[in-house]
Design an enzyme around this catalytic site. Structure first.
Site, short mmCIF file in Angstrom:
data_model
loop_
_atom_site.label_atom_id
_atom_site.label_comp_id
_atom_site.label_asym_id
_atom_site.label_seq_id
_atom_site.Cartn_x
_atom_site.Cartn_y
_atom_site.Cartn_z
N GLU A 22 -0.98 0.39 -34.17
CA GLU A 22 0.21 0.14 -34.10
C GLU A 22 1.41 1.18 -33.85
O GLU A 22 2.04 1.30 -34.73
CB GLU A 22 0.60 -0.73 -35.37
N GLU A 57 -7.66 -9.78 -34.98
CA GLU A 57 -7.21 -10.11 -36.29
C GLU A 57 -6.66 -11.45 -36.09
O GLU A 57 -5.70 -11.89 -36.72
CB GLU A 57 -6.12 -9.21 -36.75
C1 GLA Z 1 -2.24 -5.21 -39.63
C2 GLA Z 1 -3.66 -4.43 -40.01
C3 GLA Z 1 -4.44 -4.92 -40.67
C4 GLA Z 1 -3.87 -5.63 -41.75
C5 GLA Z 1 -2.89 -6.87 -41.32
C6 GLA Z 1 -2.73 -7.69 -42.77
O1 GLA Z 1 -2.44 -6.18 -38.67
O2 GLA Z 1 -3.91 -3.84 -38.88
O3 GLA Z 1 -5.29 -4.02 -41.27
O4 GLA Z 1 -3.45 -5.01 -42.67
O5 GLA Z 1 -2.01 -6.12 -40.85
O6 GLA Z 1 -3.55 -7.95 -43.53
#
Ligand code: GLA
Length: 375
Positions: free
Chosen positions: A158, A263
């Site tokens: 990020e 994710e």
């Molecule tokens: C972001 C992070 C993850 C996690 C999510 C929420 O996407 O990359 O590690 O913390 O938020 O759980």
């Protein structure tokens, strides 16, 4: 007949049986074995083997794991002179025992990173060189410990804002924009054979996607072999469109890198904000209308979720030559962070398995799609 009835009863009592036996139907990892890895994020109760229901599902259905929190800076390096590998070691052991592809998440991020990282012992902000050496020490220690075991690392997580510019994180402010190149250099030196990834949310939006493309080019120009870009895949019911996902995968693949969905979950609760961002720091007050499904998911909504999953997987399968992994962010609905974010506490239904471990209709829809797609 008797045996058949027994099996039926078992299936009725525990959906886990259906999902894990490999008897009644195929599994996710088998169905997509010619396409991509099927991953899942694990919490400590899972990789330590305490949540036996979830462990059974994980072993049966998935061939790659990611650590929800165990390898984040605050967990593994809580104090300046103290690393805590207890959870990380167990996580890696779980993956090795079960022959899974083990993902490392994450080395350099602005969240879940203690304040001390950016300060000296008097609380004064560090200068560039000291923060760089702290970053290097962290990366060499953590990547070095799991060298040859963790197959790929989300090196930087990020780093971009919605407009595609570099986020003004402490990393960026103190070290400067080349903190990113340095992080990849250190990680590559620490384990030259590990795959290195860039991971972010909202890359499906054009401006941010262009920022990621520029970033990957910079890393490549510095001579570092970046292996892939992770689309986090914290999706809503109406965002991103299938086209956006399709275009994003195509655009990233032109860089010569793999794309992974890292994710994946589907937030189908009423939005508390217009933002599409998966910013973990967001927190809104609970109002009854934001938590409508406390007694279960109505059939019509379940159907929408199923369709959305099927549509997304159709896009992933279409790009099976470049998509190397699809990882779900949690095993069952009860495990999901979306029960707590961006509103505490709600009943979320974002994944393929119900709170009791039963596969949802979306699970079957995805399997059917694999059957249709694989010759
Ligand atoms: C972001 C992070 C993850 C996690 C999510 C929420 O996407 O990359 O590690 O913390 O938020 O759980």
């Amino acid at each position: 007949m008797k045996l058949f009835m027994k099996i039926k009863a078992l299936v009725g009592i525990t959906g886990v049986f259906l999902a894990t036996s490999g008897f009644a139907q195929t599994t996710l990892k088998d169905a997509f074995k010619n396409d991509f890895l099927i991953g899942v994020a694990l919490n400590e109760a899972e990789f330590a083997g305490l949540n036996t229901n979830a462990v059974a599902i994980v072993k049966a259905q998935f061939n790659s794991i990611s650590p929800e929190n165990a390898l984040k800076w605050e967990s593994i390096h809580p104090k300046p002179d103290q690393y805590d590998f207890s959870a990380g070691d167990r996580y890696v052991e779980f993956g090795q025992k079960n022959n899974m592809f083990i993902v490392g998440h994450t080395l350099v991020w602005h969240n879940q990173t203690p304040k001390w990282v950016f300060q000296d012992d008097k609380g004064i902000p560090l200068v560039r060189d000291r923060l760089l050496s702290r970053m290097s020490n962290h990366i060499f220690t953590v990547v070095g410990r799991y060298k040859g075991k963790i197959g790929g690392w989300d090196v930087v997580n990020e780093a971009l804002d919605d407009d595609g510019k570099l986020r003004q994180s402490e990393w960026e402010k103190i070290i400067g924009p080349d903190y990113i190149i340095k992080a990849y250099q250190f990680a590559h030196e620490a384990d030259p054979r590990a795959e290195l990834y860039y991971n972010d949310f909202s890359l499906e939006n054009e401006a941010k996607r262009n920022g990621a493309i520029a970033l990957v080019r910079k890393i490549q120009a510095a001579g570092i072999p970046i292996a892939g870009v992770g689309l986090q895949g914290h999706y809503k019911m109406d965002w991103p469109t299938n086209n956006q996902v399709d275009e994003t995968i195509t655009a990233l693949s032109k860089l010569g890198v793999k794309v992974m969905i890292t994710e994946l979950d589907l937030d189908m609760l009423p939005p508390a904000t217009k933002s599409q961002a998966a910013e973990v720091s967001m927190n809104f007050a609970l109002r009854a209308e934001l938590n409508p499904y406390t007694n279960g998911l109505p059939a019509a909504v379940q159907q929408q979720l199923t369709q959305r999953y099927a549509d997304l997987f159709a896009v992933f399968v279409k790009h099976r030559d470049v998509v190397s992994r699809v990882t779900f962010w949690g095993v069952t609905d009860g495990d999901s962070w979306l029960n707590y974010w961006p509103v505490k506490v709600r009943m979320a239904y974002p994944l393929l398995f119900n709170r009791d471990g039963r596969p949802k209709p979306a699970f079957n829809a995805i399997l059917q799609l694999a059957g249709a797609a694989v010759p």
